[in-house]
Each structure stands twice: as structure tokens, then as C-alpha cells.
Design an enzyme around this catalytic site. Structure first.
Site, PDB file in Angstrom:
ATOM      1  N   ARG A   1       0.650  -1.085   0.277  1.00 44.07           N
ATOM      2  CA  ARG A   1       0.232   0.389   0.143  1.00 44.07           C
ATOM      3  C   ARG A   1       0.875   1.042   0.174  1.00 44.07           C
ATOM      4  NH1 ARG A   1      -4.888  -1.835   3.816  1.00 44.07           N
ATOM      5  NH2 ARG A   1      -5.227  -3.639   3.804  1.00 44.07           N
TER       6      ARG A   1
ATOM      7  N   SER B   1      -8.250  -1.066   0.505  1.00 48.48           N
ATOM      8  CA  SER B   1      -9.134  -1.537   1.597  1.00 48.48           C
ATOM      9  C   SER B   1      -9.866  -0.285   2.313  1.00 48.48           C
ATOM     10  CB  SER B   1      -8.476  -2.414   2.990  1.00 48.48           C
ATOM     11  OG  SER B   1      -9.427  -2.240   3.650  1.00 48.48           O
ATOM     12  N   HIS B   2      -9.642   0.513   4.124  1.00 50.10           N
ATOM     13  CA  HIS B   2     -10.136   0.747   4.135  1.00 50.10           C
ATOM     14  C   HIS B   2      -9.216   3.243   4.014  1.00 50.10           C
ATOM     15  CE1 HIS B   2      -6.974  -0.421   6.567  1.00 50.10           C
ATOM     16  NE2 HIS B   2      -7.107   0.991   7.738  1.00 50.10           N
TER      17      HIS B   2
ATOM     18  N   ASP C   1     -16.244  -1.174   4.212  1.00 52.69           N
ATOM     19  CA  ASP C   1     -15.218  -0.282   3.621  1.00 52.69           C
ATOM     20  C   ASP C   1     -15.108  -0.351   2.469  1.00 52.69           C
ATOM     21  OD1 ASP C   1     -14.151  -2.835   3.904  1.00 52.69           O
ATOM     22  OD2 ASP C   1     -12.353  -2.707   4.096  1.00 52.69           O
TER      23      ASP C   1
ATOM     24  N   ASP D   1     -13.296  -2.316   0.237  1.00 54.93           N
ATOM     25  CA  ASP D   1     -13.065  -3.128  -0.457  1.00 54.93           C
ATOM     26  C   ASP D   1     -14.188  -4.430  -0.449  1.00 54.93           C
ATOM     27  OD1 ASP D   1     -11.361  -3.474   1.667  1.00 54.93           O
ATOM     28  OD2 ASP D   1     -10.202  -5.083   0.467  1.00 54.93           O
TER      29      ASP D   1
ATOM     30  N   ASP E   1     -14.049  -5.887   2.899  1.00 51.17           N
ATOM     31  CA  ASP E   1     -14.173  -6.852   3.393  1.00 51.17           C
ATOM     32  C   ASP E   1     -14.106  -6.105   5.432  1.00 51.17           C
ATOM     33  OD1 ASP E   1     -11.695  -5.197   4.122  1.00 51.17           O
ATOM     34  OD2 ASP E   1     -10.303  -6.942   3.381  1.00 51.17           O
ATOM     35  N   ARG E   2     -14.742  -5.137   5.402  1.00 50.35           N
ATOM     36  CA  ARG E   2     -14.874  -4.645   7.088  1.00 50.35           C
ATOM     37  C   ARG E   2     -16.369  -4.814   6.889  1.00 50.35           C
ATOM     38  NH1 ARG E   2      -9.932  -1.150   9.349  1.00 50.35           N
ATOM     39  NH2 ARG E   2      -8.408  -2.655   9.231  1.00 50.35           N
TER      40      ARG E   2
ATOM     41  N   LYS F   1     -11.801 -11.665   5.253  1.00 49.88           N
ATOM     42  CA  LYS F   1     -13.333 -11.183   5.845  1.00 49.88           C
ATOM     43  C   LYS F   1     -13.928 -10.692   4.929  1.00 49.88           C
ATOM     44  CE  LYS F   1     -10.637  -6.922   7.401  1.00 49.88           C
ATOM     45  NZ  LYS F   1      -9.171  -7.043   6.992  1.00 49.88           N
TER      46      LYS F   1
HETATM   47  C1  G16 Z   1      -5.899  -5.362   7.435  1.00 47.88           C
HETATM   48  C2  G16 Z   1      -5.479  -7.142   7.491  1.00 47.88           C
HETATM   49  C3  G16 Z   1      -6.281  -7.200   8.485  1.00 47.88           C
HETATM   50  C4  G16 Z   1      -5.311  -6.092   9.768  1.00 47.88           C
HETATM   51  C5  G16 Z   1      -5.920  -5.002   9.234  1.00 47.88           C
HETATM   52  C6  G16 Z   1      -5.612  -3.793  10.330  1.00 47.88           C
HETATM   53  O1  G16 Z   1      -6.936  -5.318   6.844  1.00 47.88           O
HETATM   54  O2  G16 Z   1      -5.697  -7.438   6.529  1.00 47.88           O
HETATM   55  O3  G16 Z   1      -5.707  -8.556   9.499  1.00 47.88           O
HETATM   56  O4  G16 Z   1      -6.413  -6.413  11.271  1.00 47.88           O
HETATM   57  O5  G16 Z   1      -5.261  -4.745   8.217  1.00 47.88           O
HETATM   58  O6  G16 Z   1      -3.686  -3.938  10.742  1.00 47.88           O
HETATM   59  P1  G16 Z   1      -3.098  -3.218  10.666  1.00 47.88           P
HETATM   60  O7  G16 Z   1      -3.599  -2.515  12.302  1.00 47.88           O
HETATM   61  O8  G16 Z   1      -1.552  -3.742  10.785  1.00 47.88           O
HETATM   62  O9  G16 Z   1      -3.620  -1.424  10.533  1.00 47.88           O
HETATM   63  P2  G16 Z   1      -7.903  -4.390   5.897  1.00 47.88           P
HETATM   64  O10 G16 Z   1      -9.092  -3.946   6.261  1.00 47.88           O
HETATM   65  O11 G16 Z   1      -7.180  -3.120   5.697  1.00 47.88           O
HETATM   66  O12 G16 Z   1      -7.489  -5.593   4.216  1.00 47.88           O
END
Ligand code: G16
Length: 538
Positions: free
Chosen positions: A21, A112-113, A276, A278, A280-281, A375
Site C-alpha cells: 500500500r 482497503s479502508h 469499507d 474493498d 471486507d470490513r 474477512k
Molecule cells: C488489514 C488486515 C487485517 C488487519 C488490518 C489492520 O485489513 O487484513 O488483518 O487487522 O489490516 O492492520 P494494522 O493494524 O496492521 O493496520 P484491511 O481491511 O486493511 O485489509
């Protein structure tokens, strides 16, 4: 037809918690995407003639990157790429398509978010044939390739039409554009009692689902308003926009505050939910009742048998280490195994593949099951709906009964976003150096730097967060985020267990007040980061 282009390595192409990212302008640097994608392909073996799944959350730079990946996949010898129409696939839908098609793997384009747009974030993540994020052995191999790459291969061909369903040919490779929603919706219909949920809506149940101008809009329109008969207007912000309408597509109490305010108002619908960037949240708020993600995992696990897909019971429940222990109590009551993994959905993959866990969840608003290997935001919403339809109670009643039975794990996460990386690293190092000295002070019974031994493949993942454990089950956890794109983000996770139902209605921050003070005292957060208060509290 196939061009070989000379290139030189870029610094910092190491995949983080969930893929690579970076800011959009970084990805737009000439050769940046190509270097990373070639490094992914160079880390893999045996995909000649096989299928790759491709799609993203529709954010700015999605379409351009889809075209680049298609041409590079053709040049590297994939036989077919299955791509979502318009370049769109939610992360859980991509995971499902990989599994359903028996694909070799998939590339998901998403940050993602994180915010999108020309100055926002972009990301690329590789998922393996089980549909889940690549494990560390692969992401580290990808990183190694990014450091020595000298050339990449790309087909010289016109762009593909991503909007027309069906098959075309690109330099000898089949490009198949699919409806991004259909397969996913069919899967949901096998897991949940759509008839019961339809009856719930027909009986006057009201809901708002905020797709946050991100990828779940088309899925939510088709499933909630289409198949389940929720009233038109149930889905808000249902059109995916490249910049998410200028909003931050993170369904938390800061960026979805309007939903929280609605849920707490006189006009509250029975259920407010969001997903969110993508898809998954998830965010779940009943009328007058916010459900923390950690509690949601526990409550979904405790009630999952009410949905047809889980009627046979669960094999086990897995949660990430910083996620509250509420789910462990459910596992104990059900007499099934519980697992504590590092942060990152990739760590659940082996447990799900081995049949050791059925439901997984994280404090970071992610919940899912063995139906895919990611997720899944809408899945969580649908399971809540199925439970509400069967139990015929409100969210608030279900939450209160759950706490009365299992006790309440008061839980909050304090984020210090975009602080100087040096200060954040120094804070973590100082904690690490002082771990042994913590035990015995302030009723601390243990303190460690969490390490995970994967019970399936025996791999070891170290330095996954500092845990400070108290005698009464309370915890403070310190971690640096692996998903940020600027500076460092310190996450402080706070948890306290309260078995007494007469004490279950305290404001969360008040219930955790002593731990919050102690978290600062033990780590010197202000001293190391220059911040006297968190930027986000969830
Ligand atoms: C990703 C991961 C999750 C993780 C989250 C936050 O989610 O897939 O398993 O809990 O990031 O991670 P961090 O605390 O390292 O920022 P997503 O929704 O961003 O793909």
C-alpha cells in the site's frame, strides 16, 4: 507482441499487513506497478496456462492497473484472467471466485479502508489458490524479487474492454469479464436463510447500509434491496466512486459517525451497518446499541448455528491477538478450540484450510468464516440479519443477554496516526527492553512480545505486538500498524473483563479509564510521539 522492458528496483516494495500500500503518485511512478507485479509472478511457479482472478475496489488508478496486469499476465503465460466487470471485485468476492474457479491465484487492487483519489492510497495484494492472502513466505519472496528486478515482460496490445461481459483474447490469453456480484450472491444464498430474512423485512424491519461510495454498493443493492426485499433507500452511498466521494471509507465511529448518530437518534432504524473500501470490513450498530467488532465476533459465533450454513456447529474460533477475549469465552462454552493469531487475515488461512476454525474475527472490524479466505463485510451483516430474523429480538437485547451470560469484555483501541516513525519505533523498543521489569508492578502478571507458532505449518512469526497482561484478565497491547502509508501509526488496545451484569452499562472509556492512564505511563506515548491524545478512538 511481448516486450521485455529494462528496469531498476524501487525501495520499499515490501507487502505489509495486507499487500503493498502506497500513495497513488508512488504507484504512478513509471515501472512501479510493473516491477511489483513482475516480482509477484517471478515468485510463483507452475502457473503457465492457468487462471488468475483480478479485480479491485474501483478506487482511482484501478482501471489503469487492471490493464497493466492483464498485459503482464499474458506476457508471463497465464492462460486466462477472470476479471470483474469494470475492474470491480470486492475482496471477499475475489476470494470466492478464486476458490470457485480453482484459479492459481488472484491480484486484488485495493488499499482497503484507506482514502482514495489522486492523492489517496492504492494497493496491490496477491492471494493464493485457497483464496486467501499470500502467507509471509510468499510475500517475503516477492519483496526479495523487488530488490533485484532487472526487467519485466508486457504484451503490446490494445486495452481490453472491461465493461462488456464475456471472453476476449489478449496476446493468446483469454480475458473473461464476469458479473462481480452473481457468484458472491449465490454463495450467500447457500449460507443464510434468505426466506426468513425476507420475512423480517416484510414485517417492517428497517435498516440503513452505508456502502461508503465504495465497492459494496452493487452487492448491497442486489442482495439487500433486491433478493431480500429491504426498502429502496436502505443502501446509502451505493455507487462506487474513484475517490469514495472524498470520504474515508473506514466504517468506524469516526468516519461513519453519521450512522452512529442515526442509530442513537429517535429515527433510528433497527439496524445500521456499513462496509469499507474493498468490502471486507463491517460496522454493526443496532438501535441505540453499538456492537464492538470484538463483541460481534463472539456474538456471531455464539449464534451462528441459527443460520443454515453453520447449523452443524463450528470447528473452532480464531481471533487476532489484539482482539478481545470475548470470542474465547464462547469457544469455551461451546467446547471448541480457540486460536490467537497475529494481526493479518493471512494468519487465519491455515486454520481454515485445516478445518480447525470455522469463524474468525478481528478487532479491526473484520469477521469471516470458512466460506472464503478473506474477512467479509456483507457476510457479517447477513449473519446478523439471519440471527435477528430467527431470534426475533433487537440487537440491544441480544447484546445484553450475551454479556449477562458470558460477561462483558470492555474494549477500545486508541490510534495515534501518522506519528514520526523514529519515535514510534523507539517507544516499541523501550517497551521491549523493559518487559521483564514490568511484571509485578501494577498487578501485571505477564508481559511479552507476541510470537505465533502456526499449528499447521509450524512457521514462526515474531514481534507481533507487546502484550501487558493483568491478573484480572485485563490487557494493554501496543502495536505498530502494518497498513499505513505515512509515518507510523501506534495502536494501543485496551481490554478489561467484567463478569457482573450490574456493571455492564458503564461508558467504555470510563470503564477503561485506569488502563488508559497506565498505558501512557508504561509507554511514554506523549514523550515518544509528541501526541497527548489519540487521533482515533474505536
Ligand atoms: C488489514 C488486515 C487485517 C488487519 C488490518 C489492520 O485489513 O487484513 O488483518 O487487522 O489490516 O492492520 P494494522 O493494524 O496492521 O493496520 P484491511 O481491511 O486493511 O485489509
Amino acid at each position: 507482441m511481448i516486450k521485455t522492458v529494462a528496469t531498476t528496483p524501487f525501495e520499499g516494495q515490501r507487502p505489509g499487513t495486507s499487500g503493498l500500500r502506497k500513495k497513488v503518485p508512488v504507484f504512478q511512478t513509471p515501472h512501479y506497478v510493473e516491477n511489483f507485479v513482475q516480482s509477484v509472478f517471478d515468485s510463483l511457479a507452475g502457473f503457465a496456462g492457468k487462471t488468475l482472478v483480478l479485480g479491485g475496489d474501483g478506487r482511482y488508478f484501478n482501471r489503469e492497473t487492471v490493464q497493466t496486469v492483464l498485459k503482464m499476465a499474458a506476457a508471463s503465460g497465464f492462460g486466462r484472467v477472470v476479471v470483474g466487470q469494470g475492474g470491480i471485485l470486492s475482496t471477499p468476492a475475489a476470494s470466492h471466485v478464486i476458490r470457485k474457479r480453482g484459479a492459481f491465484g488472484g491480484l486484488i487492487l485495493s488499499a482497503s479502508h484507506n482514502p482514495g483519489g489522486p492523492d489517496g492510497d492504492f494497493g496491490i495484494k496477491y492471494n493464493i489458490g485457497n483464496g486467501g492472502p499470500a502467507p509471509e513466505a510468499i510475500t517475503e519472496a516477492i519483496f526479495a524479487h523487488t530488490r533485484s528486478i532487472r526487467e519485466y515482460r508486457i504484451a503490446e496490445a490494445p486495452d481490453c474492454d472491461l465493461d462488456r461481459l464475456g471472453e476476449t483474447s489478449l496476446a493468446g490469453m483469454v480475458v473473461e469479464v464476469i458479473d462481480p456480484v452473481a457468484d458472491y450472491q449465490a454463495l450467500m444464498e447457500t449460507l443464510f436463510d434468505f426466506t426468513a430474512i425476507r420475512a423480517l423485512f416484510a414485517g417492517g424491519f428497517t435498516m440503513r447500509f452505508d456502502a461508503m461510495s465504495a465497492v459494496t454498493g452493487p452487492y448491497a443493492h442486489a442482495i439487500l434491496e433486491g433478493a431480500l426485499g429491504a426498502a429502496p433507500g436502505t443502501v446509502m452511498n451505493g455507487t462506487p466512486l474513484p475517490d469514495f466521494g472524498g470520504h474515508h471509507p473506514d466504517p468506524n465511529l469516526v468516519h461513519a459517525k453519521h450512522l452512529y448518530d442515526l442509530a442513537m437518534s429517535e429515527a433510528a432504524p433497527d439496524l445500521c451497518a456499513a462496509s469499507d473500501g474493498d468490502g471486507d470490513r463491517n460496522l454493526i450498530i443496532g438501535r441505540g446499541q453499538f456492537v464492538t467488532p470484538s463483541d460481534s465476533v463472539a456474538m456471531l459465533a455464539a449464534n451462528a448455528h441459527l443460520a443454515p450454513g453453520y447449523a452443524a456447529g463450528l470447528a473452532g474460533i480464531a481471533r487476532s491477538m489484539p482482539t478481545s477475549a470475548a470470542a474465547d469465552r464462547v469457544a469455551q462454552a461451546l467446547g471448541i478450540a480457540s486460536f490467537e493469531t497475529p494481526t493479518g487475515w493471512k494468519f487465519f488461512g491455515n486454520l481454515l484450510d485445516a478445518g480447525l476454525a470455522t469463524i474468525c474475527g478481528e478487532e479491526s472490524a473484520g469477521t469471516g468464516s470458512n466460506h472464503v479466505r478473506e474477512k467479509d463485510g456483507l457476510w457479517a451483516v447477513l449473519l446478523w440479519l439471519n440471527i435477528l430474523a430467527v431470534r426475533k429480538q433487537s440487537v440491544a437485547e441480544i447484546v445484553r443477554e450475551h454479556w449477562a451470560r458470558y460477561g462483558r469484555n470492555y474494549y477500545s483501541r486508541h490510534d495515534y496516526e501518522e506519528v514520526p516513525a523514529d519515535g514510534a519505533n523507539a517507544l516499541m523498543q523501550a517497551l521491549r527492553d523493559g518487559l521483564a521489569a514490568l511484571v509485578g508492578r501494577h498487578a501485571i502478571v505477564a508481559a511479552d512480545d507476541f510470537a505465533y507458532h502456526d499449528p499447521v505449518d509450524g512457521s514462526l512469526s515474531e514481534h507481533q505486538g507487546i502484550r501487558v497482561l493483568f491478573g484480572d484478565g485485563a490487557r494493554i497491547v501496543y502495536r505498530l500498524s502494518g497498513t499505513g502509508t505515512a509515518g507510523a501509526t501506534l495502536r494501543v488496545y485496551l481490554e478489561r473483563y467484567e463478569p457482573d451484569p450490574s456493571q455492564h452499562a458503564i461508558d467504555t472509556q470510563a470503564a477503561l479509564a485506569k488502563l488508559i492512564v497506565l498505558a501512557e505511563e508504561l509507554a511514554g506515548i506523549a514523550r515518544h510521539t509528541g501526541r497527548s491524545a489519540p487521533s482515533v478512538i474505536t
